[in-house]
Motif scaffolding. Structure first.
Motif, PDB file in Angstrom:
ATOM      1  N   HIS A 240       0.803  -1.223   0.000  1.00  0.00           N
ATOM      2  CA  HIS A 240       0.000   0.000   0.000  1.00  0.00           C
ATOM      3  C   HIS A 240       0.837   1.275   0.000  1.00  0.00           C
ATOM      4  O   HIS A 240       0.524   2.219  -0.713  1.00  0.00           O
ATOM      5  CB  HIS A 240      -0.948   0.015   1.195  1.00  0.00           C
ATOM      6  CG  HIS A 240      -1.915   1.155   1.141  1.00  0.00           C
ATOM      7  ND1 HIS A 240      -3.018   1.155   0.313  1.00  0.00           N
ATOM      8  CD2 HIS A 240      -1.915   2.354   1.759  1.00  0.00           C
ATOM      9  CE1 HIS A 240      -3.663   2.296   0.447  1.00  0.00           C
ATOM     10  NE2 HIS A 240      -3.030   3.046   1.320  1.00  0.00           N
ATOM     11  N   PHE A 241       1.887   1.333   0.821  1.00  0.00           N
ATOM     12  CA  PHE A 241       2.673   2.571   0.946  1.00  0.00           C
ATOM     13  C   PHE A 241       4.016   2.432   0.228  1.00  0.00           C
ATOM     14  O   PHE A 241       4.569   1.330   0.110  1.00  0.00           O
ATOM     15  CB  PHE A 241       2.903   2.918   2.423  1.00  0.00           C
ATOM     16  CG  PHE A 241       1.641   3.259   3.160  1.00  0.00           C
ATOM     17  CD1 PHE A 241       0.894   4.375   2.826  1.00  0.00           C
ATOM     18  CD2 PHE A 241       1.187   2.453   4.198  1.00  0.00           C
ATOM     19  CE1 PHE A 241      -0.270   4.693   3.496  1.00  0.00           C
ATOM     20  CE2 PHE A 241       0.019   2.756   4.878  1.00  0.00           C
ATOM     21  CZ  PHE A 241      -0.715   3.870   4.529  1.00  0.00           C
ATOM     22  N   ASN A 242       4.567   3.574  -0.199  1.00  0.00           N
ATOM     23  CA  ASN A 242       5.835   3.528  -0.943  1.00  0.00           C
ATOM     24  C   ASN A 242       7.034   3.588  -0.007  1.00  0.00           C
ATOM     25  O   ASN A 242       7.968   4.371  -0.197  1.00  0.00           O
ATOM     26  CB  ASN A 242       5.901   4.655  -1.988  1.00  0.00           C
ATOM     27  CG  ASN A 242       5.981   6.035  -1.361  1.00  0.00           C
ATOM     28  OD1 ASN A 242       5.525   6.253  -0.251  1.00  0.00           O
ATOM     29  ND2 ASN A 242       6.568   6.969  -2.083  1.00  0.00           N
ATOM     30  N   VAL A 243       7.008   2.730   1.003  1.00  0.00           N
ATOM     31  CA  VAL A 243       8.126   2.654   1.957  1.00  0.00           C
ATOM     32  C   VAL A 243       8.830   1.305   1.882  1.00  0.00           C
ATOM     33  O   VAL A 243       9.841   1.099   2.549  1.00  0.00           O
ATOM     34  CB  VAL A 243       7.636   2.892   3.404  1.00  0.00           C
ATOM     35  CG1 VAL A 243       7.080   4.298   3.560  1.00  0.00           C
ATOM     36  CG2 VAL A 243       6.609   1.851   3.842  1.00  0.00           C
ATOM     37  N   GLU A 244       8.318   0.391   1.075  1.00  0.00           N
ATOM     38  CA  GLU A 244       8.893  -0.950   1.043  1.00  0.00           C
ATOM     39  C   GLU A 244      10.255  -0.972   0.353  1.00  0.00           C
ATOM     40  O   GLU A 244      11.120  -1.785   0.681  1.00  0.00           O
ATOM     41  CB  GLU A 244       7.921  -1.927   0.385  1.00  0.00           C
ATOM     42  CG  GLU A 244       6.578  -1.977   1.114  1.00  0.00           C
ATOM     43  CD  GLU A 244       5.804  -3.264   0.902  1.00  0.00           C
ATOM     44  OE1 GLU A 244       6.420  -4.287   0.560  1.00  0.00           O
ATOM     45  OE2 GLU A 244       4.583  -3.247   1.097  1.00  0.00           O
ATOM     46  N   ILE A 245      10.431  -0.084  -0.622  1.00  0.00           N
ATOM     47  CA  ILE A 245      11.740   0.130  -1.251  1.00  0.00           C
ATOM     48  C   ILE A 245      12.328   1.386  -0.622  1.00  0.00           C
ATOM     49  O   ILE A 245      11.664   2.417  -0.540  1.00  0.00           O
ATOM     50  CB  ILE A 245      11.596   0.304  -2.771  1.00  0.00           C
ATOM     51  CG1 ILE A 245      10.959  -0.946  -3.396  1.00  0.00           C
ATOM     52  CG2 ILE A 245      12.946   0.593  -3.422  1.00  0.00           C
ATOM     53  CD1 ILE A 245      10.503  -0.748  -4.832  1.00  0.00           C
ATOM     54  N   ASP A 246      13.562   1.318  -0.159  1.00  0.00           N
ATOM     55  CA  ASP A 246      14.195   2.457   0.505  1.00  0.00           C
ATOM     56  C   ASP A 246      14.579   3.503  -0.544  1.00  0.00           C
ATOM     57  O   ASP A 246      15.704   3.518  -1.055  1.00  0.00           O
ATOM     58  CB  ASP A 246      15.425   1.980   1.284  1.00  0.00           C
ATOM     59  CG  ASP A 246      16.014   3.077   2.176  1.00  0.00           C
ATOM     60  OD1 ASP A 246      15.637   4.257   1.994  1.00  0.00           O
ATOM     61  OD2 ASP A 246      16.850   2.753   3.034  1.00  0.00           O
TER      62      ASP A 246
ATOM     63  N   TYR B 243      16.114   0.569 -12.377  1.00  0.00           N
ATOM     64  CA  TYR B 243      14.886   1.234 -12.806  1.00  0.00           C
ATOM     65  C   TYR B 243      13.797   1.083 -11.737  1.00  0.00           C
ATOM     66  O   TYR B 243      13.599   0.003 -11.173  1.00  0.00           O
ATOM     67  CB  TYR B 243      14.415   0.654 -14.142  1.00  0.00           C
ATOM     68  CG  TYR B 243      15.424   0.903 -15.233  1.00  0.00           C
ATOM     69  CD1 TYR B 243      15.368   2.076 -15.997  1.00  0.00           C
ATOM     70  CD2 TYR B 243      16.473   0.014 -15.465  1.00  0.00           C
ATOM     71  CE1 TYR B 243      16.306   2.328 -16.984  1.00  0.00           C
ATOM     72  CE2 TYR B 243      17.416   0.263 -16.454  1.00  0.00           C
ATOM     73  CZ  TYR B 243      17.327   1.428 -17.206  1.00  0.00           C
ATOM     74  OH  TYR B 243      18.277   1.691 -18.177  1.00  0.00           O
ATOM     75  N   LEU B 244      13.088   2.166 -11.486  1.00  0.00           N
ATOM     76  CA  LEU B 244      12.031   2.199 -10.486  1.00  0.00           C
ATOM     77  C   LEU B 244      10.711   2.559 -11.160  1.00  0.00           C
ATOM     78  O   LEU B 244      10.620   3.558 -11.877  1.00  0.00           O
ATOM     79  CB  LEU B 244      12.351   3.237  -9.403  1.00  0.00           C
ATOM     80  CG  LEU B 244      11.296   3.460  -8.319  1.00  0.00           C
ATOM     81  CD1 LEU B 244      11.176   2.234  -7.419  1.00  0.00           C
ATOM     82  CD2 LEU B 244      11.631   4.708  -7.494  1.00  0.00           C
ATOM     83  N   ILE B 245       9.671   1.754 -10.891  1.00  0.00           N
ATOM     84  CA  ILE B 245       8.357   2.008 -11.479  1.00  0.00           C
ATOM     85  C   ILE B 245       7.498   2.817 -10.513  1.00  0.00           C
ATOM     86  O   ILE B 245       7.374   2.475  -9.335  1.00  0.00           O
ATOM     87  CB  ILE B 245       7.647   0.683 -11.822  1.00  0.00           C
ATOM     88  CG1 ILE B 245       8.492  -0.139 -12.805  1.00  0.00           C
ATOM     89  CG2 ILE B 245       6.267   0.958 -12.420  1.00  0.00           C
ATOM     90  CD1 ILE B 245       7.891  -1.503 -13.143  1.00  0.00           C
ATOM     91  N   ALA B 246       6.926   3.904 -11.013  1.00  0.00           N
ATOM     92  CA  ALA B 246       5.889   4.689 -10.324  1.00  0.00           C
ATOM     93  C   ALA B 246       6.311   5.147  -8.935  1.00  0.00           C
ATOM     94  O   ALA B 246       5.506   5.130  -7.999  1.00  0.00           O
ATOM     95  CB  ALA B 246       4.585   3.894 -10.247  1.00  0.00           C
ATOM     96  N   ASP B 247       7.577   5.562  -8.803  1.00  0.00           N
ATOM     97  CA  ASP B 247       8.066   6.111  -7.539  1.00  0.00           C
ATOM     98  C   ASP B 247       7.860   5.152  -6.370  1.00  0.00           C
ATOM     99  O   ASP B 247       7.731   5.563  -5.222  1.00  0.00           O
ATOM    100  CB  ASP B 247       7.376   7.454  -7.239  1.00  0.00           C
ATOM    101  CG  ASP B 247       8.091   8.241  -6.146  1.00  0.00           C
ATOM    102  OD1 ASP B 247       9.331   8.197  -6.106  1.00  0.00           O
ATOM    103  OD2 ASP B 247       7.403   8.897  -5.331  1.00  0.00           O
ATOM    104  N   GLY B 248       7.819   3.860  -6.654  1.00  0.00           N
ATOM    105  CA  GLY B 248       7.663   2.870  -5.598  1.00  0.00           C
ATOM    106  C   GLY B 248       6.261   2.806  -5.021  1.00  0.00           C
ATOM    107  O   GLY B 248       6.033   2.146  -4.005  1.00  0.00           O
ATOM    108  N   ARG B 249       5.302   3.481  -5.671  1.00  0.00           N
ATOM    109  CA  ARG B 249       3.921   3.401  -5.192  1.00  0.00           C
ATOM    110  C   ARG B 249       3.235   2.189  -5.817  1.00  0.00           C
ATOM    111  O   ARG B 249       3.813   1.488  -6.647  1.00  0.00           O
ATOM    112  CB  ARG B 249       3.166   4.702  -5.524  1.00  0.00           C
ATOM    113  CG  ARG B 249       3.760   5.913  -4.810  1.00  0.00           C
ATOM    114  CD  ARG B 249       2.862   7.132  -4.878  1.00  0.00           C
ATOM    115  NE  ARG B 249       3.479   8.273  -4.210  1.00  0.00           N
ATOM    116  CZ  ARG B 249       3.400   8.524  -2.911  1.00  0.00           C
ATOM    117  NH1 ARG B 249       2.743   7.680  -2.113  1.00  0.00           N
ATOM    118  NH2 ARG B 249       3.983   9.578  -2.381  1.00  0.00           N
ATOM    119  N   LEU B 250       2.013   1.925  -5.378  1.00  0.00           N
ATOM    120  CA  LEU B 250       1.270   0.770  -5.868  1.00  0.00           C
ATOM    121  C   LEU B 250       1.346   0.664  -7.390  1.00  0.00           C
ATOM    122  O   LEU B 250       0.721   1.439  -8.099  1.00  0.00           O
ATOM    123  CB  LEU B 250      -0.196   0.902  -5.455  1.00  0.00           C
ATOM    124  CG  LEU B 250      -0.598   0.394  -4.084  1.00  0.00           C
ATOM    125  CD1 LEU B 250      -1.970   0.933  -3.722  1.00  0.00           C
ATOM    126  CD2 LEU B 250      -0.596  -1.115  -4.041  1.00  0.00           C
TER     127      LEU B 250
END
Length: 422
Positions: free
Chosen positions: A299-305, A335-342
């Motif tokens: 749910h939150f974009n904290v799972e990836i630092d 590469y990171l998708i969608a700023d780490g959000r859902l």
């Protein structure tokens, strides 16, 4: 139709497209449609104010229509800054006269201003996807707690937060854990998240999944769903876990299980699905292959630092919509998708309507249950009543044209007895 409702959406001129999306989703949501028809007749929510903080999608729009049909006065805000469908938000305001505060890509300040706008509605019922409305009410809007009959919560992450509140004796009103209903987590989390996560990754990157090493952090129902779909697309799936029972399940289901430290060295695509923070950290990123892709379906974009990733990057750029490239000191690119959000809601459209039909049926019937049982509920996190869960399953099977057996009287007596053996 014009509206005098309060709202903050991108552009009301988008409403016509939103109406079409809502109508298409409605065709795939027969259980919710049946509930809406009954609600319109019985008006079980008449006179009650609801603050809903959910992903503003076409499926959610049909839930809002159902609550309104039941007599509720609703304000809807987004539960994620990137998940809003702007045309749907416009349609809810312009066509269905529901107050909406949601704009795709809104900044953090606007996101919380919109939640405050929902709380300003002085709700008697809350409806959350991540417990953000409940969080605001329990932090600096505590004077409103006494007016609230109860709430519902859609997500694993939100239920975790609410159970922590309950353990601390700080939960201000009863909440129904919609996420824990069997007709929600066994289907939405597994089949919905499984398909829509893959959809988001493919839309953002257009990479071939076959032959790739696909690392999934977390083997709860969401992780199981993603693993199932990634395997079906031809990926070699690796699971990372902290729970020994879930790790054992993953092994028995035929997946390789590794610590993230080892998985980081071999993975091509990484997806976090844990509900916790810093699951992928700097020490893992420093071991990743050139070209590794990171995504999150929690749910939150904290799972990836993310602060760590940005600190070790020498250069960043958006290389495709919702795809950011990070060049590290040694020339590797991550590469990171969608700023780490859902990823499923930020880079795609979220779960298919067919599965949200059951999830939102739980929301609607749980709201009705809270209103009818408010005098007997304590300040606790409650499961969805079994009779609601079973009724939704029965309705879903009926709409699918599936018939099942019923117990004979003899079979029922046998199951209730203890003295009849071999």
């Amino acid at each position: 139709m014009a509206t005098t409702r309060r709202f903050d959406v991108r552009d009301l001129k988008l409403a016509a497209d939103g109406v079409n999306k809502i109508a298409w989703a409605d065709r795939q949501m027969p259980v919710l449609a049946a509930i809406r028809e009954r609600f319109e007749s019985e008006q079980p929510l008449s006179g009650y104010r609801i603050a809903a903080c959910l992903h503003v999608t076409s499926e959610t729009a049909n839930l809002m229509r159902t609550l309104k049909a039941g007599g509720a006065d609703i304000v809807l805000c987004a539960s994620n800054p990137l998940s809003t469908q702007d045309d749907v938000a416009a349609a809810l305001v312009e066509e269905y006269e529901i107050s909406v505060f949601a704009i795709k890509g809104e900044d953090n300040d606007t996101y919380y201003q919109h939640i405050e706008a929902a709380v300003d509605h002085k709700p008697q019922l809350t409806m959350d996807d991540g417990a953000d409305v409940i969080g605001v009410l329990h932090s600096h809007r505590r004077e409103q707690l006494g007016d609230i009959l109860g709430g519902t919560e859609e997500t694993t992450t939100g239920v975790i937060r609410l159970k922590a509140l309950e353990r601390d004796g700080a939960l201000g009103f009863p909440v129904i854990a919609v996420n824990d209903a069997k007709t929600k987590h066994l289907f939405d989390n597994r089949y919905g998240t499984g398909q829509s996560t893959i959809d988001g990754i493919v839309r953002a990157t257009n990479v071939l999944l076959a032959g790739r090493v696909f690392v999934i952090a977390g083997y709860g129902w969401c992780g199981r769903g993603v693993a199932m779909r990634a395997k079906g697309m031809g990926s070699h799936v690796v699971v990372t876990e902290v729970d020994p029972m879930r790790a054992l399940e993953a092994v028995m289901d035929g997946f390789q299980v590794l610590a993230m430290e080892q998985a980081a060295e071999i993975g091509d695509i990484f997806v976090t699905a844990t509900g916790d923070k810093s699951v992928i950290r700097q020490e893992h990123m420093e071991k990743m292959k050139d070209g590794a892709i990171l995504a999150n379906t929690g749910h939150f974009n904290v799972e990836i630092d993310l602060p760590a990733l940005r600190s070790i990057a020498q250069e960043t750029r958006e290389i495709r919509p919702f795809l950011e490239e990070f060049t590290l000191a040694d020339g590797r690119q991550v590469y990171l998708i969608a700023d780490g959000r859902l990823v499923n809601l930020s880079a795609a459209e979220g779960h298919p309507a067919q599965v949200m039909d059951m999830s939102f049926a739980n929301q609607a019937l749980s709201a009705e249950y809270v209103v009818g049982s408010a005098m007997t509920l304590e300040r606790q996190v409650y499961p969805v009543p079994e009779e609601i869960d079973n009724e939704i399953a029965r309705l879903k099977l009926e709409t699918m044209g599936v018939g099942i057996d019923t117990l004979t009287d003899e079979q029922a007596r046998y199951l209730d007895s203890w003295d009849e053996g071999t």
